[in-house]
Design a protein around this motif. Structure first.
Motif, PDB file in Angstrom:
ATOM      1  N   VAL A   1      -4.891  -9.593   1.976  1.00 36.35           N
ATOM      2  CA  VAL A   1      -4.803  -8.219   2.465  1.00 36.35           C
ATOM      3  C   VAL A   1      -3.551  -7.542   1.916  1.00 36.35           C
ATOM      4  O   VAL A   1      -3.610  -6.424   1.402  1.00 36.35           O
ATOM      5  CB  VAL A   1      -4.779  -8.177   4.009  1.00 36.35           C
ATOM      6  N   ARG A   2      -2.417  -8.238   2.001  1.00 39.26           N
ATOM      7  CA  ARG A   2      -1.151  -7.664   1.513  1.00 39.26           C
ATOM      8  C   ARG A   2      -1.183  -7.471   0.003  1.00 39.26           C
ATOM      9  O   ARG A   2      -0.682  -6.470  -0.521  1.00 39.26           O
ATOM     10  CB  ARG A   2       0.015  -8.558   1.923  1.00 39.26           C
ATOM     11  N   ASP A  21      -2.416  -6.852   9.551  1.00 38.67           N
ATOM     12  CA  ASP A  21      -2.987  -7.546   8.391  1.00 38.67           C
ATOM     13  C   ASP A  21      -3.927  -8.665   8.809  1.00 38.67           C
ATOM     14  O   ASP A  21      -4.931  -8.926   8.141  1.00 38.67           O
ATOM     15  CB  ASP A  21      -1.872  -8.098   7.502  1.00 38.67           C
ATOM     16  N   PHE A  71     -11.517  -1.917   2.185  1.00 34.65           N
ATOM     17  CA  PHE A  71     -10.135  -2.035   2.625  1.00 34.65           C
ATOM     18  C   PHE A  71      -9.654  -0.723   3.258  1.00 34.65           C
ATOM     19  O   PHE A  71      -9.061  -0.714   4.338  1.00 34.65           O
ATOM     20  CB  PHE A  71      -9.241  -2.397   1.434  1.00 34.65           C
ATOM     21  N   ASP A  72      -9.921   0.395   2.590  1.00 39.44           N
ATOM     22  CA  ASP A  72      -9.502   1.706   3.100  1.00 39.44           C
ATOM     23  C   ASP A  72     -10.156   1.997   4.442  1.00 39.44           C
ATOM     24  O   ASP A  72      -9.529   2.574   5.343  1.00 39.44           O
ATOM     25  CB  ASP A  72      -9.865   2.813   2.110  1.00 39.44           C
ATOM     26  N   LYS A 101     -12.001  -1.852  -2.478  1.00 37.96           N
ATOM     27  CA  LYS A 101     -11.108  -0.763  -2.073  1.00 37.96           C
ATOM     28  C   LYS A 101     -11.740   0.091  -0.975  1.00 37.96           C
ATOM     29  O   LYS A 101     -11.058   0.488  -0.016  1.00 37.96           O
ATOM     30  CB  LYS A 101     -10.754   0.120  -3.268  1.00 37.96           C
ATOM     31  N   ARG A 106      -3.884  -6.952  -1.853  1.00 35.08           N
ATOM     32  CA  ARG A 106      -4.761  -5.824  -2.175  1.00 35.08           C
ATOM     33  C   ARG A 106      -4.092  -4.488  -1.866  1.00 35.08           C
ATOM     34  O   ARG A 106      -4.224  -3.530  -2.618  1.00 35.08           O
ATOM     35  CB  ARG A 106      -6.073  -5.947  -1.389  1.00 35.08           C
ATOM     36  N   ARG A 107      -3.376  -4.423  -0.737  1.00 32.91           N
ATOM     37  CA  ARG A 107      -2.706  -3.173  -0.389  1.00 32.91           C
ATOM     38  C   ARG A 107      -1.710  -2.789  -1.472  1.00 32.91           C
ATOM     39  O   ARG A 107      -1.648  -1.622  -1.889  1.00 32.91           O
ATOM     40  CB  ARG A 107      -1.998  -3.297   0.957  1.00 32.91           C
ATOM     41  N   HIS A 108      -0.934  -3.765  -1.922  1.00 32.27           N
ATOM     42  CA  HIS A 108       0.053  -3.500  -2.984  1.00 32.27           C
ATOM     43  C   HIS A 108      -0.650  -3.042  -4.262  1.00 32.27           C
ATOM     44  O   HIS A 108      -0.212  -2.082  -4.908  1.00 32.27           O
ATOM     45  CB  HIS A 108       0.865  -4.767  -3.254  1.00 32.27           C
ATOM     46  N   ASN A 167      -2.209   0.512  -3.770  1.00 34.84           N
ATOM     47  CA  ASN A 167      -1.157   1.528  -3.716  1.00 34.84           C
ATOM     48  C   ASN A 167      -0.570   1.769  -5.102  1.00 34.84           C
ATOM     49  O   ASN A 167      -0.242   2.904  -5.462  1.00 34.84           O
ATOM     50  CB  ASN A 167      -0.048   1.107  -2.756  1.00 34.84           C
ATOM     51  N   GLU A 181      -8.371  -0.073   7.150  1.00 33.12           N
ATOM     52  CA  GLU A 181      -7.023   0.461   7.344  1.00 33.12           C
ATOM     53  C   GLU A 181      -7.085   1.683   8.273  1.00 33.12           C
ATOM     54  O   GLU A 181      -6.308   1.798   9.218  1.00 33.12           O
ATOM     55  CB  GLU A 181      -6.426   0.876   5.997  1.00 33.12           C
TER      56      GLU A 181
END
Length: 235
Positions: A164-165, A150, A128-129, A125, A167-169, A172, A132
Motif C-alpha cells: 500500500v505504501r 494502510d 487504490f484511489d 490505481k 503504491r501510494r508513493h 503520487n 483512499e
C-alpha cells in the motif's frame, strides 16, 4: 447438493432473467482496462458455458425502472450475450438478485468482487484511489475504522501494508511528474502566444499610417512592453 452449490459454498435462490432485462453498470471499469486480455477471458468463459453451462450466476439488483443492473459478473454476462446473439444458447441468464441494495456502495462491491483478478497499473490505481477516498469519508463521518489506514486499505485490496505504501508513493510520483509536464507544456504554449502577439503588434506599429485601428501608438507600445514583461517572467 448441485455442483454449483458445492462451488459457491452455499445454497442461494437463482433466477433466470432475459438478457434484455439486464443492464451493465456504468461504474464497472474492469473490462475496459485491457481489451485484448478481456476478450480472451470472454472466449474462455464462452467455451466453458458451451461445455458445462454457467457455473457461477451473475449478481444483480433491481432498479427503479424495473431493469436489473449487474453488481458482479459483467464478463460472464458478455459471454452469455455473445453466445445468445450467435444463436448457440437462449437469451436467458442465471442471476442472484440482491435485495435491499445500496447504490452508493455499488462501486465498492464491484471492486471487492474483482479483488482476485489479474490487473494492470491503471486498475490498481483506480482501486487504490477509491479506498483512499472511502477511508477519508468514513473518518469525516466519525466512523474511523479500527487500526491504521494502510492496514485497512491493505485488507480491502488483499495486499500487504508495505505494498500500500509503495503504491501510494508510486502513484503520487506519477501525479507530480504529470503536473510538471503539464506546467512545462503550458509554459511553451504561453511563449508561443506571446511571441505571436509581439509580432502582430510590431507589424501594426510599423504600418500605423495604413491601418484603421482603435489603438494609438502609445497604447500599442504599452501593450508590447507588458507582453515583454510577461515573456521574461515565463522564461
Amino acid at each position: 447438493m448441485s455442483l454449483r452449490e458445492l462451488i459457491n459454498g452455499e445454497k442461494r435462490k437463482i433466477h433466470k432473467l432475459d438478457l434484455n432485462e439486464i443492464e451493465k453498470s456504468n461504474k464497472n471499469f474492469y473490462e475496459a482496462v485491457n481489451e485484448e486480455d478481456y476478450n480472451l477471458k470472454v472466449e474462455a468463459i464462452k467455451e466453458s458455458i458451451l461445455e458445462i453451462g454457467l457455473i457461477n450466476p451473475i449478481t444483480v439488483f433491481k432498479k427503479e425502472n424495473g431493469k436489473y443492473e449487474i453488481i458482479s459478473g459483467h464478463t460472464r454476462y458478455n459471454a452469455v450475450l455473445q453466445l445468445s446473439e450467435s444463436g448457440l444458447i437462449d437469451s436467458k441468464i442465471e442471476c442472484i438478485i440482491q435485495e435491499n441494495f445500496d447504490e452508493e456502495s455499488h462501486l465498492k462491491q464491484i471492486i471487492e468482487s474483482n479483488i482476485q483478478r489479474q490487473k494492470n497499473e491503471e486498475t490498481n490505481k483506480i482501486e487504490f484511489d477509491f479506498f483512499e477516498k472511502e477511508y477519508e469519508k468514513l473518518v469525516q463521518e466519525n466512523r474511523r475504522p479500527e487500526g491504521k489506514k494502510d492496514d485497512w486499505i491493505a485488507k480491502k485490496l488483499g495486499i500487504s501494508s508495505r505494498t500500500v505504501r509503495r503504491r501510494r508513493h508510486h502513484f503520487n510520483q506519477d501525479a507530480n511528474d504529470n503536473q510538471s509536464n503539464s506546467i512545462t507544456s503550458n509554459e511553451v504554449d504561453m511563449k508561443k502566444l506571446i511571441k505571436k502577439a509581439i509580432k502582430i503588434l510590431e507589424k501594426i506599429r510599423k504600418n500605423e499610417d495604413e491601418i484603421e485601428r482603435e489603438f494609438n501608438v502609445d497604447e500599442i507600445n504599452s501593450m508590447i512592453e507588458l507582453i515583454n514583461i510577461l515573456k521574461n517572467k515565463v522564461e
